[in-house]
Design a protein around this motif. Structure first.
Motif, PDB file in Angstrom:
ATOM      1  N   UNK A  77     -19.624 -10.909  -6.152  1.00 22.11           N
ATOM      2  CA  UNK A  77     -19.973 -11.876  -4.926  1.00 22.11           C
ATOM      3  C   UNK A  77     -21.193 -11.082  -4.326  1.00 22.11           C
ATOM      4  N   UNK A  78     -21.153  -9.684  -4.003  1.00 21.25           N
ATOM      5  CA  UNK A  78     -22.173  -8.972  -3.628  1.00 21.25           C
ATOM      6  C   UNK A  78     -23.298  -8.724  -4.160  1.00 21.25           C
ATOM      7  N   UNK A  79     -23.193  -8.896  -5.571  1.00 17.18           N
ATOM      8  CA  UNK A  79     -24.384  -8.334  -6.155  1.00 17.18           C
ATOM      9  C   UNK A  79     -25.251  -9.918  -6.555  1.00 17.18           C
ATOM     10  N   UNK A  80     -24.564 -10.995  -6.235  1.00 18.44           N
ATOM     11  CA  UNK A  80     -25.367 -12.278  -6.447  1.00 18.44           C
ATOM     12  C   UNK A  80     -26.041 -12.614  -4.893  1.00 18.44           C
ATOM     13  N   UNK A  81     -27.561 -12.452  -5.169  1.00 23.40           N
ATOM     14  CA  UNK A  81     -28.207 -13.031  -3.914  1.00 23.40           C
ATOM     15  C   UNK A  81     -28.135 -14.427  -3.322  1.00 23.40           C
ATOM     16  N   UNK A  82     -27.483 -15.156  -4.297  1.00 20.68           N
ATOM     17  CA  UNK A  82     -27.479 -16.625  -4.037  1.00 20.68           C
ATOM     18  C   UNK A  82     -25.918 -17.062  -3.377  1.00 20.68           C
ATOM     19  N   UNK A  83     -25.281 -15.972  -3.292  1.00 15.65           N
ATOM     20  CA  UNK A  83     -23.676 -16.101  -2.809  1.00 15.65           C
ATOM     21  C   UNK A  83     -23.701 -15.522  -1.436  1.00 15.65           C
ATOM     22  N   UNK A 142     -21.984   2.673  -9.275  1.00 19.55           N
ATOM     23  CA  UNK A 142     -22.195   1.467  -9.665  1.00 19.55           C
ATOM     24  C   UNK A 142     -21.881   0.315  -8.470  1.00 19.55           C
ATOM     25  N   UNK A 143     -20.827   0.481  -7.951  1.00 22.04           N
ATOM     26  CA  UNK A 143     -20.792  -0.750  -6.966  1.00 22.04           C
ATOM     27  C   UNK A 143     -21.936  -0.934  -6.037  1.00 22.04           C
ATOM     28  N   UNK A 144     -22.440   0.337  -5.416  1.00 17.80           N
ATOM     29  CA  UNK A 144     -23.551   0.588  -4.784  1.00 17.80           C
ATOM     30  C   UNK A 144     -24.577  -0.050  -5.228  1.00 17.80           C
ATOM     31  N   UNK A 145     -24.906   0.107  -6.421  1.00 17.96           N
ATOM     32  CA  UNK A 145     -26.311  -0.212  -7.271  1.00 17.96           C
ATOM     33  C   UNK A 145     -26.153  -1.897  -6.852  1.00 17.96           C
ATOM     34  N   UNK A 146     -24.978  -2.319  -7.345  1.00 13.56           N
ATOM     35  CA  UNK A 146     -24.933  -4.052  -7.412  1.00 13.56           C
ATOM     36  C   UNK A 146     -24.839  -4.428  -5.935  1.00 13.56           C
ATOM     37  N   UNK A 147     -24.225  -3.723  -5.296  1.00 11.30           N
ATOM     38  CA  UNK A 147     -24.487  -4.326  -3.632  1.00 11.30           C
ATOM     39  C   UNK A 147     -26.182  -4.435  -3.335  1.00 11.30           C
ATOM     40  N   UNK A 148     -26.752  -3.086  -3.498  1.00 15.50           N
ATOM     41  CA  UNK A 148     -28.027  -3.171  -3.589  1.00 15.50           C
ATOM     42  C   UNK A 148     -28.884  -4.416  -3.822  1.00 15.50           C
ATOM     43  N   UNK A 149     -28.666  -4.776  -5.094  1.00 18.18           N
ATOM     44  CA  UNK A 149     -29.185  -5.695  -5.779  1.00 18.18           C
ATOM     45  C   UNK A 149     -28.970  -7.158  -5.134  1.00 18.18           C
ATOM     46  N   UNK A 150     -27.780  -7.356  -4.625  1.00 22.50           N
ATOM     47  CA  UNK A 150     -27.567  -8.555  -4.009  1.00 22.50           C
ATOM     48  C   UNK A 150     -28.065  -8.817  -2.549  1.00 22.50           C
ATOM     49  N   UNK A 151     -28.411  -7.592  -1.648  1.00 22.40           N
ATOM     50  CA  UNK A 151     -28.810  -7.887  -0.530  1.00 22.40           C
ATOM     51  C   UNK A 151     -30.657  -7.514  -0.757  1.00 22.40           C
ATOM     52  N   UNK A 152     -31.057  -6.684  -1.590  1.00 21.20           N
ATOM     53  CA  UNK A 152     -32.540  -6.757  -1.682  1.00 21.20           C
ATOM     54  C   UNK A 152     -33.127  -7.999  -2.009  1.00 21.20           C
ATOM     55  N   UNK A 182     -25.541  -1.238 -17.592  1.00 19.77           N
ATOM     56  CA  UNK A 182     -26.021  -2.618 -17.522  1.00 19.77           C
ATOM     57  C   UNK A 182     -25.850  -3.485 -18.428  1.00 19.77           C
ATOM     58  N   UNK A 183     -25.096  -3.131 -19.718  1.00 13.16           N
ATOM     59  CA  UNK A 183     -24.760  -3.825 -20.734  1.00 13.16           C
ATOM     60  C   UNK A 183     -23.535  -4.383 -20.848  1.00 13.16           C
ATOM     61  N   UNK A 184     -22.659  -4.028 -19.651  1.00 12.96           N
ATOM     62  CA  UNK A 184     -21.152  -4.165 -19.551  1.00 12.96           C
ATOM     63  C   UNK A 184     -21.027  -4.866 -18.553  1.00 12.96           C
ATOM     64  N   UNK A 185     -20.223  -6.022 -18.653  1.00 13.74           N
ATOM     65  CA  UNK A 185     -19.931  -6.858 -17.256  1.00 13.74           C
ATOM     66  C   UNK A 185     -19.279  -6.038 -16.334  1.00 13.74           C
ATOM     67  N   UNK A 186     -19.692  -6.163 -15.124  1.00 10.71           N
ATOM     68  CA  UNK A 186     -19.002  -5.576 -13.789  1.00 10.71           C
ATOM     69  C   UNK A 186     -17.390  -5.582 -13.874  1.00 10.71           C
ATOM     70  N   UNK A 187     -17.159  -6.460 -14.149  1.00 13.74           N
ATOM     71  CA  UNK A 187     -15.450  -6.555 -14.305  1.00 13.74           C
ATOM     72  C   UNK A 187     -14.744  -5.541 -15.016  1.00 13.74           C
ATOM     73  N   UNK A 188     -15.375  -5.238 -16.058  1.00 18.55           N
ATOM     74  CA  UNK A 188     -14.881  -4.309 -17.277  1.00 18.55           C
ATOM     75  C   UNK A 188     -15.088  -2.980 -16.665  1.00 18.55           C
ATOM     76  N   UNK A 189     -16.301  -2.437 -16.242  1.00 17.65           N
ATOM     77  CA  UNK A 189     -16.198  -1.196 -15.491  1.00 17.65           C
ATOM     78  C   UNK A 189     -15.653  -0.930 -14.364  1.00 17.65           C
ATOM     79  N   UNK A 190     -15.437  -2.142 -13.574  1.00 20.26           N
ATOM     80  CA  UNK A 190     -14.664  -1.952 -12.335  1.00 20.26           C
ATOM     81  C   UNK A 190     -13.365  -1.832 -12.580  1.00 20.26           C
ATOM     82  N   UNK A 191     -12.870  -2.534 -13.448  1.00 16.33           N
ATOM     83  CA  UNK A 191     -11.154  -2.496 -14.006  1.00 16.33           C
ATOM     84  C   UNK A 191     -11.022  -1.028 -14.607  1.00 16.33           C
ATOM     85  N   UNK A 192     -11.934  -0.437 -15.389  1.00 11.93           N
ATOM     86  CA  UNK A 192     -11.745   0.788 -15.910  1.00 11.93           C
ATOM     87  C   UNK A 192     -11.647   1.928 -14.772  1.00 11.93           C
TER      88      UNK A 192
END
Length: 355
Positions: free
Chosen positions: A76-82, A176-186, A338-348
């Motif tokens: 949700x945070x990484x999606x600028x349209x959400x 990684x969560x920080x990088x994704x958050x920045x993508x969504x807000x930027x 970047x080649x692994x879905x965020x759900x996977x690395x977050x669960x790891x």
């Protein structure tokens, strides 16, 4: 300042009940009825109850569908349209992390015996990633030799094994969560009612990366440049040290040990200057001045697509994002995550913490 991009992540009622049942089991109430449990908690003196329950617990908000209506995820945070988790009043954001942030996970990860930590790593990789992805993770974090010998019996806290796990846990839990958050807000377009019809406004997002760790061992073998008094992590660029600099807690930073010795005057001066410069960055942001490297507060700097790197060697500089990833994170974000879905690395990351 502290926390992850979702602050302290809200959990559903299944998770909340699991924590409650764990406490009930700890105090021998696992088989008791609801009425018996209520009676116990109501009638046990507070000081006695404190001594019975576990000394530490994972406390988090509950997703009850009313006050907390949904889980704010990395997706949700990484999606600028959400727009969930991104209120229109938040026009500027400054977010970052520390190189060795997994020192915050001391109890959950870094203090585990090597056999237990290896078991967690085994289980996490097998349940979240494919074989090829797991092999890439092990290679990029220099864990392959240890992983091929899962019965590892001993490892010093500062061995290659623990250093590699420290890098992995820091990336998964914070970077990684920080990088994704920045993508969504930027990349987010503001749509508030206060904007004129033809006006287009975008959220401004800056990133910082904290890397001020032990870089001057050659100056003296007796003193560490940035020790936190009584800390197990004085040699690392961790959150504890980051906060001490930001809050200019110079006694904690400049005292070497309980013996009362002080570090060389040169290091004390660098410590004080670095802390004041860090504070100036945050104060400038709070006053709506954007993010500037120290000494350039009144100059316009081209900071888009760059991150502010703090340290090592007490320096501040803006670095292009791709250059930062290559030079400071060994290219792992681009080459691997970047080649692994965020759900996977977050669960790891969750499984590595035992969650």
């Amino acid at each position: 300042m502290s926390g992850d991009p979702t602050l302290r992540r809200a959990r559903n009622m299944t998770w909340q009940n699991s924590q409650y049942e764990a406490i009930a089991s700890h105090i021998s109430l696992a088989e008791s009825s609801v009425e018996s449990r209520v009676d116990f908690f109501r009638n046990t003196p507070a000081d006695e109850l404190i001594n019975k329950i576990p000394p530490a617990g994972h406390w988090s908000a509950a997703i009850d569908g009313t006050f907390v209506r949904y889980d704010i995820t990395i997706g949700i945070l990484s999606d600028p349209n959400d727009n969930r988790g991104k209120p229109d009043w938040c026009e500027q954001i400054f977010v970052g992390d520390a190189e060795h942030d997994a020192t915050c996970l001391h109890a959950r990860v870094m203090s585990l015996p090597p056999t237990e930590l290896m078991k967690r790593l085994h289980g996490g990789l097998e349940s979240t990633l494919s074989i090829s992805q797991s092999e890439k993770v092990l290679t990029d974090y220099s864990l392959t030799p240890m992983y091929q010998n899962p019965r590892i019996q001993s490892a010093e806290p500062h061995s290659q094994f623990y250093d590699s796990v420290l890098e992995l846990a820091s990336d998964l839990r914070f970077h990684l969560p920080k990088v994704k958050l920045a993508e969504g807000f930027a990349n987010r377009r503001l749509t508030g009612s206060g904007l004129a019809k033809k006006e287009t406004k975008w959220t401004k997002c800056w990133r910082y990366e904290y890397h001020q760790s032990l870089q001057e061992r050659q100056l003296t073998l007796r003193f560490k440049p940035n020790p936190i008094l009584g800390s197990n992590f004085s040699n690392y660029a961790g959150h504890e040290q980051e906060l001490a600099f930001l809050l200019q807690n110079f006694p904690a930073l400049s005292s070497f040990s309980h013996s009362g010795h002080s570090p060389p005057h040169e290091i004390q001066e660098k410590t004080a200057e670095f802390g004041k410069n860090m504070a100036a960055v945050w104060i400038g942001f709070a006053h709506g001045e954007g993010i500037h490297s120290p000494g350039n507060r009144n100059q316009k700097e081209q900071t888009d697509d760059k991150v502010l790197v703090m340290g090592p060697n007490y320096e501040f500089k803006f670095v292009a994002k791709d250059e930062y990833n290559r030079e400071y994170r060994k290219g792992r974000v681009e080459k691997l995550w970047e080649h692994i879905p965020w759900q996977r690395w977050f669960e790891l990351g969750e499984k590595l913490q035992g969650c």
